[in-house]
Scaffold this active site. Structure first.
Site, PDB file in Angstrom:
ATOM      1  N   ARG A 233      51.067  24.771   7.022  1.00  0.00           N
ATOM      2  CA  ARG A 233      52.370  24.762   7.674  1.00  0.00           C
ATOM      3  C   ARG A 233      52.406  23.647   8.709  1.00  0.00           C
ATOM      4  O   ARG A 233      51.441  23.420   9.448  1.00  0.00           O
ATOM      5  CB  ARG A 233      52.652  26.110   8.357  1.00  0.00           C
ATOM      6  CG  ARG A 233      52.938  27.253   7.393  1.00  0.00           C
ATOM      7  CD  ARG A 233      54.254  27.054   6.643  1.00  0.00           C
ATOM      8  NE  ARG A 233      54.579  28.159   5.760  1.00  0.00           N
ATOM      9  CZ  ARG A 233      54.217  28.234   4.478  1.00  0.00           C
ATOM     10  NH1 ARG A 233      53.486  27.259   3.938  1.00  0.00           N
ATOM     11  NH2 ARG A 233      54.575  29.263   3.740  1.00  0.00           N
ATOM     12  N   GLU A 262      60.342  19.787   8.790  1.00  0.00           N
ATOM     13  CA  GLU A 262      60.653  19.435   7.399  1.00  0.00           C
ATOM     14  C   GLU A 262      61.957  20.050   6.894  1.00  0.00           C
ATOM     15  O   GLU A 262      62.541  19.550   5.933  1.00  0.00           O
ATOM     16  CB  GLU A 262      59.512  19.845   6.471  1.00  0.00           C
ATOM     17  CG  GLU A 262      59.309  21.336   6.347  1.00  0.00           C
ATOM     18  CD  GLU A 262      58.095  21.684   5.488  1.00  0.00           C
ATOM     19  OE1 GLU A 262      58.271  22.431   4.512  1.00  0.00           O
ATOM     20  OE2 GLU A 262      56.983  21.197   5.785  1.00  0.00           O
ATOM     21  N   HIS A 294      55.667  19.037   0.749  1.00  0.00           N
ATOM     22  CA  HIS A 294      55.366  20.461   0.605  1.00  0.00           C
ATOM     23  C   HIS A 294      55.273  20.855  -0.871  1.00  0.00           C
ATOM     24  O   HIS A 294      55.958  21.771  -1.340  1.00  0.00           O
ATOM     25  CB  HIS A 294      56.443  21.301   1.312  1.00  0.00           C
ATOM     26  CG  HIS A 294      55.942  22.644   1.750  1.00  0.00           C
ATOM     27  ND1 HIS A 294      56.386  23.285   2.874  1.00  0.00           N
ATOM     28  CD2 HIS A 294      55.033  23.495   1.192  1.00  0.00           C
ATOM     29  CE1 HIS A 294      55.796  24.463   3.009  1.00  0.00           C
ATOM     30  NE2 HIS A 294      54.966  24.608   1.988  1.00  0.00           N
TER      31      HIS A 294
END
Length: 331
Positions: A233, A262, A294
């Site tokens: 994360r 993000e 991601h």
């Protein structure tokens, strides 16, 4: 009953439709769930959200007002959901507590190897028919030290690969993993791990206790020529502090599959837009930094597990069953 799935990627859509086919109708949307898009869900008892959804208080209030009673998140992380508000509104919330740990662990290693051996720079050069080796020197990882922050299923998978490379293993976690200890991992303090590791990889969940786990002080503790990888994360790293260290010429390489700001960027095409995030814009200019959007979890194997678990969560909700995936039980 129709399930409304938000933030569905093109590759993901046929898997979701196939998985729900024999159970409920499902409508897939590529827009992400937030307070502006939540009105679309009016009349939908169940919605499915992605990891980049914004399920804060206002979004949940709009969903509840429209009749939504269950949120099935297609991810392990749930820091984007206000669970207290969901409970207050009488909404059931479930997540995917487990999927292939190899997808993320293998991608973390892809990042580590890419920045160590300058793969991206080398690829760009050869496309321009520049075949020089200047500036492409890497290091053997065999015999060096890998520090694994978070030794759950993904951290263990990462450690097994490190062990295969012949690396010394250091670990940090609230609980020791016997499987990692069998590999020869030694559990130490966070600062000792950072100070001694040539490669540091993050595999802990984002919680208040782990927010900015790698802050300015932690970054200064690391070796100047260390490799830092984050496939967990974005909020685990203080990005401003990281940029400051990179400006000083530190670190062999940094591989980031996540970024703390993000949301609103990742999974979207921003190629024709000016990027207003100055920190990210600066970050991607460093030649020793590799940023991806991601995608560590994004394998066919992992997606099938995520989708199948999401279907199970919806069926459990309708049947009044409870499982380890439920974050907020049915009222």
């Amino acid at each position: 009953m129709e399930i409304l799935a938000f933030g569905v990627q093109a590759d993901e859509k046929p898997l979701i439709e196939q998985a729900f086919r024999d159970h409920h109708e499902v409508r897939c949307l590529d827009v992400f769930l937030n307070q502006d898009t939540a009105p679309i869900a009016a009349g939908s008892e169940v919605v499915s959200s992605s990891v980049n959804a914004d399920l804060g208080p206002r979004t949940l209030e709009v969903l509840a007002a429209g009749g939504t009673r269950m949120i099935a998140q297609r991810s392990t992380g749930f820091n984007n959901i206000d669970l207290r508000m969901a409970e207050r509104l009488g909404m059931t919330v479930a997540r995917v507590s487990y999927y292939s740990p190899y997808s993320v662990a293998e991608f973390a290693w892809a990042l580590a190897l890419a920045v160590n051996r300058r793969i991206v720079r080398a690829s760009i050069r050869t496309r321009d028919f520049d075949f020089r080796l200047d500036g492409l020197m890497g290091r053997d990882l065999h015999g060096r030290t890998a520090g694994v922050l978070g030794t759950g299923k993904i951290g263990e998978a990462f450690a097994r690969i490190a062990h295969g490379f012949g690396m010394r293993l250091l670990g940090w976690d609230v609980a020791e993993n016997p499987a990692c200890m069998e590999l020869g991992m030694k559990y130490v303090s966070r600062d000792q791990l950072l100070a001694e590791s040539d490669l540091v990889s993050l595999h802990v969940p984002l919680m208040p206790e782990t927010h900015n786990l790698i802050d300015a002080g932690a970054l200064k503790t690391m070796k100047d020529d260390a490799i830092l990888v984050n496939s967990s994360r974005g909020g685990l790293i203080d990005t401003m502090a990281l940029v400051a260290e990179l400006r000083e010429g530190r670190f062999t390489g940094v591989g980031l599959d996540v970024y703390e700001a993000e949301a609103g960027l990742f999974y979207l095409d921003k190629s024709l837009h000016a990027i207003e995030d100055d920190v990210l814009a600066r970050l991607v200019t460093f030649p020793n930094v590799l940023v991806t959007s991601h995608q560590a979890y994004y394998t066919e194997d992992a997606l099938r597990q995520i989708v199948d678990t999401t279907v199970k969560n919806v069926l459990d909700y309708k049947a009044g069953r409870r499982s380890e995936n439920v974050l907020v039980p049915r009222a």
